[in-house]
Design an enzyme around this catalytic site. Sequence first.
Site, PDB file in Angstrom:
ATOM      1  CD1 TRP A 214       4.535   8.521 -10.071  1.00  0.00           C
ATOM      2  CD2 TRP A 214       5.624   6.577  -9.937  1.00  0.00           C
ATOM      3  NE1 TRP A 214       3.615   7.556  -9.748  1.00  0.00           N
ATOM      4  CE2 TRP A 214       4.255   6.342  -9.658  1.00  0.00           C
ATOM      5  CE3 TRP A 214       6.488   5.498  -9.908  1.00  0.00           C
ATOM      6  CZ2 TRP A 214       3.732   5.090  -9.357  1.00  0.00           C
ATOM      7  CZ3 TRP A 214       5.974   4.243  -9.607  1.00  0.00           C
ATOM      8  CH2 TRP A 214       4.613   4.050  -9.342  1.00  0.00           C
ATOM      9  CG  ASP A 215       2.428   8.853 -14.044  1.00  0.00           C
ATOM     10  OD1 ASP A 215       2.823   8.987 -12.884  1.00  0.00           O
ATOM     11  OD2 ASP A 215       1.252   8.999 -14.377  1.00  0.00           O
TER      12      ASP A 215
ATOM     13  CD  GLU B 269      -0.934   8.898  -5.250  1.00  0.00           C
ATOM     14  OE1 GLU B 269      -2.105   9.244  -5.478  1.00  0.00           O
ATOM     15  OE2 GLU B 269       0.061   9.414  -5.788  1.00  0.00           O
TER      16      GLU B 269
ATOM     17  CE  LYS C 258      -5.035   6.747  -6.709  1.00  0.00           C
ATOM     18  NZ  LYS C 258      -4.480   8.087  -6.627  1.00  0.00           N
ATOM     19  CD  GLN C 259      -0.968   4.213  -7.692  1.00  0.00           C
ATOM     20  OE1 GLN C 259      -1.665   5.071  -7.172  1.00  0.00           O
ATOM     21  NE2 GLN C 259      -0.138   4.450  -8.673  1.00  0.00           N
TER      22      GLN C 259
HETATM   23  C1  BGC Z   1      -1.588   7.989  -9.184  1.00  0.00           C
HETATM   24  C2  BGC Z   1      -0.121   8.354  -9.260  1.00  0.00           C
HETATM   25  C3  BGC Z   1       0.154   8.988 -10.602  1.00  0.00           C
HETATM   26  C4  BGC Z   1      -0.780  10.157 -10.851  1.00  0.00           C
HETATM   27  C5  BGC Z   1      -0.627  10.722 -12.244  1.00  0.00           C
HETATM   28  C6  BGC Z   1      -2.429   9.212  -9.440  1.00  0.00           C
HETATM   29  O1  BGC Z   1      -3.789   8.873  -9.414  1.00  0.00           O
HETATM   30  O2  BGC Z   1      -1.902   7.477  -7.911  1.00  0.00           O
HETATM   31  O3  BGC Z   1       0.682   7.211  -9.090  1.00  0.00           O
HETATM   32  O4  BGC Z   1       1.481   9.436 -10.625  1.00  0.00           O
HETATM   33  O5  BGC Z   1      -2.113   9.727 -10.724  1.00  0.00           O
HETATM   34  O6  BGC Z   1      -0.920   9.772 -13.216  1.00  0.00           O
END
Ligand code: BGC
Length: 761
Positions: free
Chosen positions: A353-354, A481, A593-594
């Site tokens: 989704w990035d 996550e 986490k984010q």
């Molecule tokens: C992140 C995701 C991201 C993926 C790829 C993961 O560590 O939590 O949001 O899509 O990395 O960059």
Amino acid sequence: MAKIASEYFKVNPWKIEEEGFNPERNRVAESIFSIANEYMGVRGYMEEGVSCDSLSGSYFNGIYEYGQVDESVQYKGIVNQAHFMVNSVNWLYTRIYLDGEQLDLNNADVREFKRILDFKTGDLTRTFILITGDRKEVKFIFKRFISMNMPNYGYQHIEIEALNQSIEVEIVTGLDFSILHWEKQNYWNIVKQAAGDSFAGCIGETITSKQQVFSGYQLQTNIDIPLHSFKEEKVIGHKLQVNLTKDQKIVIDKQVTNIARRKPEKTMVDLWNEGMDKLNNQEDYSVHMQKNIEYWTTIWKDHDIVIEGDEKNQQGIRFCIFQLQQTYHGVDSNNNIGAKGLTGEAYSGHAFWDTETYCLPFFIFNNPEAAQNLLMYRYNTLDQARKRAPQLDCTGACYPIATLNGEEACTLWQHASLQFQPSTGVAYGIWQYVLNTGDLEFLFDYGLEMLVEISRFLVSRGQWNADHTKFGYYGVMGPDEFQMMVNHNSYTNYMAKKTFEYTLEALADLQVCSSVQYQRLIDKLKLQNFEIGEFKTCAQQMYIPYDADRLLYEQHEGYFDLPHIDVDAIPVEDFPLYKNWSYDHIYRNDMIKQPDVLMFMFLYNQEFSPDCKKANYEYYEPRCIHESSLSPSVHSILAAELDKIDEAVDFFRFATRMDIDDYNRNTAEGLHITSIAAAWVNIVYGFAGFRSDREELVLSPIIPDKWKSYRFKFKYRGSLITIKVTHQEVELVCDGKKMNLIVYGKKYQITSESLRIAVKK
Ligand code: BGC
């Protein structure tokens, strides 16, 4: 944040330079020195082979292999066979023997070692002087580049010079399909090989996915010596021997043509002929190098960000723009942007989704055609998304969390089955793109079909609570996550609501613009009136947990009651947590986490009041450990908006130099391409306060104390706007059509005459 800079490369605004060979840093350096052109990419490995830690990675966009089917996975919807971008032909393959001894930098007496990646030319150069056991000094120059204009072409140049005594040199050069993926397994069969006096060619085919790669080369040498061809099972090439007298030098130029066939739509003979034709028409090294220099000159003219007074971040942002451009510039709508681009095997080359949430803004405002192609990739893989939905007992289209070919490739069920940000991200990407380009043709011809199918999915996956008052998503995982199987994740619900609303708006717009095309779409999708009614009801009744007294969105229902963890008290050695804490341990507390709530506040920024953004930032930031490289930039942008300048600068530290300084300690696995895209976003949306989520663009620049000035350009509907910010003023000038811009809340018309506005302190 437990992230420490590992400063190793020289600071230079236009280059990455490594001085002295350092085997422990080799794998990180290989990632940093990667070159690519969207079609193919190679890590900065030493082509002659080296015995220290190294990954000779050579990748083609969209060339993948399937892993083994995991028979033990019997649950519906759980992926039991992944696909991954496969390590492909090593077209730089070289071996060098000096007086019979193989060159291996890890076991050699070497001086003046340098590796340089030049952002203005796009070439990688390695030079050193080797001293043999009997004190013979030999100078080496290796150069390589990949054409930015002609996707199939790569070039290698080697010079070997005897500095003080004569020496016997044997060079082996060729094409190596015996390459190991994940350093374990080879996935290539050879279907054709041939060699002539100075050329060799080979077609390799992947074992399971049956994709083909043609690789062929022509050699040129400065000394007239015989070239002896050789063939091994998966390697084909030439050997040459020369006795160099003192001051004599041998120069070899290898022009390489590579063709990657994702689908065997042509016969092997056709592929071979096409490869040979391209090879025969390939210009030589110096002619083509000139074209690459011209290409990069054009790119820097419009895409550069100039920072005065901060050399490190200047180098960092140019590195980010350079690597992003190498990974993707919109050549082909079947390509996407892998989280690691074409620089390593971690994340299997997958796009996430990035792409729509972190990378798209750069392309919308620098290269709108490429932005459209990124969205076309989703259109081209809509059928795979349609097939995925019923695997999750839903209808419509569900976009994969990780993919190369449009199929879900993530074998972690909690991500693949519970994360819907790829689907809502596609809808968001279409909205952002159309809002800022006005490209209604794309919306009506392609975008709407995706929007309707995503909305259908979101209706079918959503549920009502027991008394039928709240609609939303049960058992999901949002962007954070560290929380799984949660109910009413605010991000998921909010983004779904926005998707429904935009779908309805776009349908209504099409009906007004062209009733014929509208009817055609309705017929094609068999869209029923009751479905349109459902989109409306779901949007209206979408439940988004919110505490009005505290102005706080609750990340998910029940989040506020979770056991609290002081993230600052977690010992540094525990990071990365996913390696050091048991998996379930990570999930049972309020650590994140984010950005999750903060993420939708960034994406739909102007929907929220400053007080609301402040309250949520101050609540969620202290709970975030930024384990994802995508995290700091979004925090930096919001911190800048909330006048928390020190925090904004601090988070920004990671954005431009994430990989150069190996902050996440995993650059060895490949570059964080999607988070380096966020470095551009961090400067433009963060320090310059750019906002693009309403009809009119907004700017609200601030400048970090340390910087003297910064400057960037962006494209908008036929105009090219240049913005320079100093400590005194913001200077704006427009090349092309005049345009309106809101600066510090006031509307201005930007024309070809420079407009100066006092900078906000
Ligand atoms: C992140 C995701 C991201 C993926 C790829 C993961 O560590 O939590 O949001 O899509 O990395 O960059």
